[in-house]
Enzyme design. Structure first.
Site, PDB file in Angstrom:
ATOM      1  N   ALA A  40     -32.248  -0.721   3.178  1.00 45.60           N
ATOM      2  CA  ALA A  40     -33.122   0.089   2.886  1.00 45.60           C
ATOM      3  C   ALA A  40     -34.424   0.334   3.854  1.00 45.60           C
ATOM      4  O   ALA A  40     -34.568  -1.009   4.257  1.00 45.60           O
ATOM      5  CB  ALA A  40     -33.527  -0.072   1.458  1.00 45.60           C
TER       6      ALA A  40
ATOM      7  N   GLY B 298     -28.691  -2.326   2.280  1.00 43.86           N
ATOM      8  CA  GLY B 298     -28.335  -1.068   2.276  1.00 43.86           C
ATOM      9  C   GLY B 298     -26.809  -0.268   2.908  1.00 43.86           C
ATOM     10  O   GLY B 298     -26.356  -0.103   2.640  1.00 43.86           O
TER      11      GLY B 298
ATOM     12  N   GLU C 225     -23.922  -1.963   1.796  1.00 41.94           N
ATOM     13  CA  GLU C 225     -23.466  -1.272   0.550  1.00 41.94           C
ATOM     14  C   GLU C 225     -22.856   0.084   1.038  1.00 41.94           C
ATOM     15  O   GLU C 225     -21.808   0.877   0.513  1.00 41.94           O
ATOM     16  CB  GLU C 225     -24.466  -0.977  -0.546  1.00 41.94           C
ATOM     17  CG  GLU C 225     -25.310  -1.922  -0.999  1.00 41.94           C
ATOM     18  CD  GLU C 225     -26.937  -2.374  -1.641  1.00 41.94           C
ATOM     19  OE1 GLU C 225     -27.853  -1.432  -1.021  1.00 41.94           O
ATOM     20  OE2 GLU C 225     -26.383  -1.826  -3.421  1.00 41.94           O
TER      21      GLU C 225
ATOM     22  N   GLU D  85     -30.950  -8.731   0.165  1.00 36.56           N
ATOM     23  CA  GLU D  85     -32.005  -8.845  -0.724  1.00 36.56           C
ATOM     24  C   GLU D  85     -32.280 -10.096  -1.224  1.00 36.56           C
ATOM     25  O   GLU D  85     -33.836  -9.989  -0.745  1.00 36.56           O
ATOM     26  CB  GLU D  85     -31.002  -7.554  -1.793  1.00 36.56           C
ATOM     27  CG  GLU D  85     -31.412  -6.468  -0.823  1.00 36.56           C
ATOM     28  CD  GLU D  85     -29.089  -6.100  -0.149  1.00 36.56           C
ATOM     29  OE1 GLU D  85     -28.962  -6.853   0.024  1.00 36.56           O
ATOM     30  OE2 GLU D  85     -28.855  -5.058  -0.168  1.00 36.56           O
TER      31      GLU D  85
HETATM   32  N1  T1G Z   1     -36.515  -1.671   6.957  1.00 38.57           N
HETATM   33  C1  T1G Z   1     -37.974  -0.977   7.374  1.00 38.57           C
HETATM   34  N2  T1G Z   1     -37.901  -1.415   9.135  1.00 38.57           N
HETATM   35  C2  T1G Z   1     -37.750  -2.660   9.083  1.00 38.57           C
HETATM   36  C3  T1G Z   1     -35.830  -3.024   8.630  1.00 38.57           C
HETATM   37  C4  T1G Z   1     -36.028  -2.335   7.649  1.00 38.57           C
HETATM   38  N3  T1G Z   1     -35.199  -2.763   6.271  1.00 38.57           N
HETATM   39  N4  T1G Z   1     -35.316  -3.858   9.020  1.00 38.57           N
HETATM   40  C5  T1G Z   1     -36.156  -4.635  10.422  1.00 38.57           C
HETATM   41  N5  T1G Z   1     -37.089  -3.566  10.269  1.00 38.57           N
HETATM   42  C6  T1G Z   1     -38.247  -3.228  12.090  1.00 38.57           C
HETATM   43  C7  T1G Z   1     -38.693  -4.857  11.750  1.00 38.57           C
HETATM   44  O1  T1G Z   1     -40.277  -4.288  11.023  1.00 38.57           O
HETATM   45  C8  T1G Z   1     -39.965  -4.563  13.396  1.00 38.57           C
HETATM   46  O2  T1G Z   1     -40.452  -4.089  12.854  1.00 38.57           O
HETATM   47  C9  T1G Z   1     -38.482  -4.123  13.992  1.00 38.57           C
HETATM   48  O3  T1G Z   1     -37.847  -3.025  12.875  1.00 38.57           O
HETATM   49  C10 T1G Z   1     -37.222  -4.624  14.873  1.00 38.57           C
HETATM   50  O4  T1G Z   1     -37.062  -6.138  13.378  1.00 38.57           O
HETATM   51  C11 T1G Z   1     -30.795  -0.561  -1.356  1.00 38.57           C
HETATM   52  C12 T1G Z   1     -32.685  -2.462  -1.702  1.00 38.57           C
HETATM   53  C13 T1G Z   1     -31.884  -5.895  11.298  1.00 38.57           C
HETATM   54  C14 T1G Z   1     -31.496  -8.525  11.501  1.00 38.57           C
HETATM   55  O5  T1G Z   1     -33.011  -7.646   4.597  1.00 38.57           O
HETATM   56  O6  T1G Z   1     -33.178  -8.874   8.921  1.00 38.57           O
HETATM   57  O7  T1G Z   1     -31.054  -2.893   1.235  1.00 38.57           O
HETATM   58  O8  T1G Z   1     -42.342  -5.564  14.617  1.00 38.57           O
HETATM   59  O9  T1G Z   1     -37.788  -7.741  14.784  1.00 38.57           O
HETATM   60  O10 T1G Z   1     -34.588 -10.131  15.523  1.00 38.57           O
HETATM   61  O11 T1G Z   1     -29.605  -2.434  -1.570  1.00 38.57           O
HETATM   62  O12 T1G Z   1     -34.928  -6.891  11.053  1.00 38.57           O
HETATM   63  O13 T1G Z   1     -40.954  -3.555  15.433  1.00 38.57           O
HETATM   64  O14 T1G Z   1     -42.478  -2.935  13.903  1.00 38.57           O
HETATM   65  O15 T1G Z   1     -36.196  -8.110  11.948  1.00 38.57           O
HETATM   66  O16 T1G Z   1     -33.503  -7.843  15.834  1.00 38.57           O
HETATM   67  C15 T1G Z   1     -31.903  -5.170   3.337  1.00 38.57           C
HETATM   68  C16 T1G Z   1     -34.504  -7.167   7.103  1.00 38.57           C
HETATM   69  C17 T1G Z   1     -34.014  -4.422   2.402  1.00 38.57           C
HETATM   70  C18 T1G Z   1     -32.670  -6.564   6.333  1.00 38.57           C
HETATM   71  C19 T1G Z   1     -33.057  -7.194  13.075  1.00 38.57           C
HETATM   72  N6  T1G Z   1     -32.407  -5.074   4.601  1.00 38.57           N
HETATM   73  N7  T1G Z   1     -34.238  -7.049   8.449  1.00 38.57           N
HETATM   74  O17 T1G Z   1     -33.805  -8.374  14.039  1.00 38.57           O
HETATM   75  O18 T1G Z   1     -35.590  -7.195  15.510  1.00 38.57           O
HETATM   76  S1  T1G Z   1     -33.371  -4.328   1.033  1.00 38.57           S
HETATM   77  C20 T1G Z   1     -33.304  -6.484   5.312  1.00 38.57           C
HETATM   78  C21 T1G Z   1     -33.175  -7.804   9.468  1.00 38.57           C
HETATM   79  C22 T1G Z   1     -32.128  -3.220   0.757  1.00 38.57           C
HETATM   80  C23 T1G Z   1     -30.621  -1.736  -0.989  1.00 38.57           C
HETATM   81  C24 T1G Z   1     -31.505  -2.985  -0.416  1.00 38.57           C
HETATM   82  C25 T1G Z   1     -33.725  -7.963  11.288  1.00 38.57           C
HETATM   83  C26 T1G Z   1     -33.034  -7.447  11.844  1.00 38.57           C
HETATM   84  P1  T1G Z   1     -42.408  -3.842  14.235  1.00 38.57           P
HETATM   85  P2  T1G Z   1     -37.070  -7.331  13.708  1.00 38.57           P
HETATM   86  P3  T1G Z   1     -34.779  -8.723  15.395  1.00 38.57           P
END
Ligand code: T1G
Length: 678
Positions: A63, A102, A105, A125
């Site tokens: 998400a 997500g 999912e 999450e």
């Molecule tokens: N939402 C918004 N921005 C995100 C994002 C996300 N999910 N993931 C990364 N970014 C932005 C991050 O802030 C950075 O921004 C840029 O992307 C590059 O990220 C519905 C409720 C995918 C492994 O927890 O683990 O889904 O600093 O520097 O090292 O049930 O990002 O460039 O402006 O980390 O190559 C679940 C979180 C959400 C994954 C990539 N998903 N992201 O790593 O790059 S909750 C997560 C990561 C959810 C559902 C539930 C990592 C990455 P900027 P980065 P990276």
């Protein structure tokens, strides 16, 4: 605005493509586009199968976290996924990069999942203080079983495509460079067959067959999840998948998710998610600053720190030349490094080949001349300004121009060290935390003259070696140790006023720290820096050393330790403290745990405010990053500065005043104003 989702027809297969950089987060536009694309596929008889894939570096990575905490905007993900799963036409997820949260999912709601070998899948999450909120906790156990689902949902760590295939989460591993074509071929092969739906899977028989499974799993994770709310909620959600109908299970998941989303822990952990990424940015250093290529690193000192520092680079495949003053010290140091690697291999976290690979990149030497062609040299010698100045003077003579000269000092003045060279622009602090090959924090200390390309290079390098870096200005103790000294001052004052030292430790343990200051002293060794003269006793530590109490290493320090290193408070130590207090005429009194907590933690927040006011940290969230990664501040409170905002800066000011402790103007202003630091 064009939708981030487009569709392409390949005869009877519709390919739905998301192009939403940087990570195809499932923001509102993506969800709406997905919904429309599914409706398009279902309403067109010419389409007999659907492939969902993403452009850019990864399949949906979850998400859009930036939407959290804001009023929800439809369509919501669960509904979109239910519509997709309800299709009688096979829907295939074509996965590359990291299908997370997500994104995973979405894949679970598809009927099949194919992935390239390098892909990863996960439900992280819990690392945001949440649980999956789009039926992930209900579809996954039905697809792969409870045993395989629990570590994914509760641990939050991704698994490889191969491992995912092994548990039935991925149906086929396809060509690394032919994902779309292979996914279309896979889709065609499933046309005309009844579609398998994860939600209709067996209600994870293991969970029903072995009801103790959940309690055993919870117990196995106890240390790691202590204090966190989300992991327990995750276990309850997975349990529901085995004991409730799918619809009831989804309702249970929604309840648990909503409760977590509205809680302080998730707000804190989402804050940390962005704080860690922000810390790697230096506001006044242009993003396109050219980097200095780092192909060879020199490390001076093969002791605990020098060896640990070297391992970070060796493990990242960067050759290291390590210098010591004697062959014996050199052999001891390199031997310890090999032993550390072999211990890691014994735990199955690396192979014997990887140990040899890493050690094969190490060049021990007794001669500074061998450092001449290093691109970066890090000194990890004795913490004395004279010694460091002598080392940097030599480096200045020997090492090629353009190389970075870094000090691992934990509090000395980096500007003064830089002045010992003709190249102050290339001098920077790289403060690692012991054990340097384990602790994630790297304080990058920016000297007055440190060049932008040096800073940009070190920040990038920190990610390469798996560290979390934060920039500090030059001040005693930089960010972390400067704030730690305030906590230590109060810890020492408290036990002189009658607080029991084990209660001081308990307050920090209960708050969520891995240990308190007196346990820490025993672990590190009470006798570090002791003058070894038992007749000279001017402090509590000298009294303990004089009494042969050196800490865990010899079974007694502040605490007495049994063979299993279980600690017991010592009457002898309490008597020593009481004697000192009496000598200093300190009145003794009962001190509540609330007072202990306020006096340990509020002065740290106050010092953090001063660090911000002096510009020694770029932002309050950097201070949170330092304390979470360097000192074990509990992640679920977001770090000292975020925690202070959560309890109220005015509460912190009142507490400091109540205990006659200093309040910085900056803190007072913030408390009276926005109540926020940044
Ligand atoms: N939402 C918004 N921005 C995100 C994002 C996300 N999910 N993931 C990364 N970014 C932005 C991050 O802030 C950075 O921004 C840029 O992307 C590059 O990220 C519905 C409720 C995918 C492994 O927890 O683990 O889904 O600093 O520097 O090292 O049930 O990002 O460039 O402006 O980390 O190559 C679940 C979180 C959400 C994954 C990539 N998903 N992201 O790593 O790059 S909750 C997560 C990561 C959810 C559902 C539930 C990592 C990455 P900027 P980065 P990276």
């Amino acid at each position: 605005m064009t939708s981030p989702i487009r569709t392409e027809r390949h005869d009877n297969v519709l390919v739905v493509i998301s192009d939403n950089p940087p990570v195809n987060a499932l923001g509102q536009a993506v969800r709406a586009g997905l919904k429309d694309a599914i409706e398009e596929a279902l309403s067109d008889d010419a389409i007999e199968a659907v492939v969902i894939r993403c452009d850019g570096r990864t399949f949906f990575a979850g998400a859009d976290i930036t939407e959290f905490g804001k009023p929800p905007v439809g369509p919501n993900l669960p509904e979109t996924l239910d519509a997709m799963e309800a299709s009688d036409k096979p829907v295939i997820a074509a996965i590359h990069g990291t299908a997370l949260g997500g994104g995973c999912e979405v894949a679970l709601a598809c009927h099949y999942r194919v992935a390239v070998p390098s892909a990863k899948l996960g439900l992280p999450e819990v690392k945001l203080g949440l649980i999956p909120g789009a039926a992930g906790t209900q579809r996954l156990p039905r697809l792969v079983g409870t045993e395989a689902a629990l570590p994914l949902v509760v641990g939050g760590n991704p698994i490889s495509a191969k491992k995912a295939q092994g548990i039935g989460l991925v149906d086929e591993i396809v060509g690394e460079d032919s994902l779309e074509a292979d996914a279309i071929a896979f889709a065609r092969s499933r046309i005309g067959q009844p579609v398998p739906r994860a939600s209709e899977g067996t209600a994870n028989e293991d969970g029903v067959r072995d009801p103790d499974l959940f309690d055993r799993f919870r117990a196995s994770q106890a240390r790691r999840i202590r204090g966190f709310d989300a992991p327990n909620a995750a276990i309850e959600a997975v349990k529901a998948a085995g004991t409730m109908s799918y619809v009831e299970g989804v309702k249970k998941e929604r309840e648990l998710f909503t409760e977590l989303m509205s809680g302080t822990q998730s707000a804190a952990m989402r804050h940390y998610f962005f704080a860690e990424r922000a810390a790697n940015k230096i506001d006044d250093v242009p993003k396109d600053t050219p980097l200095i290529p780092i192909k060879k690193v020199g490390v001076i000192g093969a002791g605990t720190m020098g060896g640990g520092i070297s391992m970070n680079f060796l493990s990242a495949g960067i050759p290291v030349t390590i210098l010591e003053m004697s062959q014996d010290a050199l052999d001891r140091g390199t031997g310890t490094m090999r032993k550390n690697y072999e211990n890691t291999a014994k735990k199955g976290r690396m192979t014997a080949d990887q140990v040899e690979q890493a050690m094969g990149l190490l060049t021990p030497t007794l001669s500074y001349d061998d450092l001449a062609d290093c691109d970066l040299v890090i000194e990890a010698v004795y913490e004395s300004m004279d010694v460091k100045k002598e080392v940097f003077g030599k480096l200045d003579e020997v090492v090629k121009q353009g190389a970075i000269l870094a000090s691992n000092t934990s509090y000395l003045d980096v500007n003064e060290i830089a002045a010992a060279t003709q190249r102050p622009g290339y001098v920077v602090g790289m403060h690692f935390f012991s054990p340097a090959n384990i602790m994630k924090l790297l304080e990058v200390v920016r000297g007055e003259k440190t060049r932008d390309d040096v800073l940009a290079t070190v920040m990038k390098l920190s990610k390469t070696i798996g560290k979390v870096a934060a920039v500090s200005g030059v001040c005693p103790g930089f960010i972390g140790n400067r704030m730690l000294s305030k906590r230590q001052e109060q810890a020492n004052a408290l036990i002189m006023e009658g607080a029991k030292y084990w209660e001081v430790d308990e307050v920090l343990l209960d708050f969520g720290f891995p240990m308190g200051p007196f346990q820490m002293a025993d672990l590190a060794g009470i006798d570090i820096g002791w003058h070894r003269d038992p007749s000279k006793v001017t402090t509590i530590r000298e009294a303990l050393c004089a009494g042969g109490r050196f800490g865990q290493k010899n079974g007694k320090g502040f605490y007495d330790y049994d063979e299993a290193r279980q600690r017991t408070p010592s009457d002898e130590v309490q008597a020593i403290i009481a004697d000192f207090a009496a000598t200093e005429g300190k009145e003794q009194r009962e001190i509540s745990k609330d007072e202990i907590r306020e006096r340990l933690l509020y002065p740290m927040v106050n010092e953090g405010a001063k660090i911000l006011e002096e510009g020694m940290a770029q932002r309050a969230s950097d201070i949170d990053v330092v304390w979470i990664n360097g000192y074990g501040w509990p992640l679920y409170t977001g770090g000292p500065m975020f925690w202070a905002q959560t309890i109220g800066l005015d509460t912190v000011v009142e507490g400091l005043e109540k205990h006659d402790l200093p309040v910085s103007n900056y803190l007072r202003e913030r408390a009276a104003g926005s109540g926020k630091f940044d």
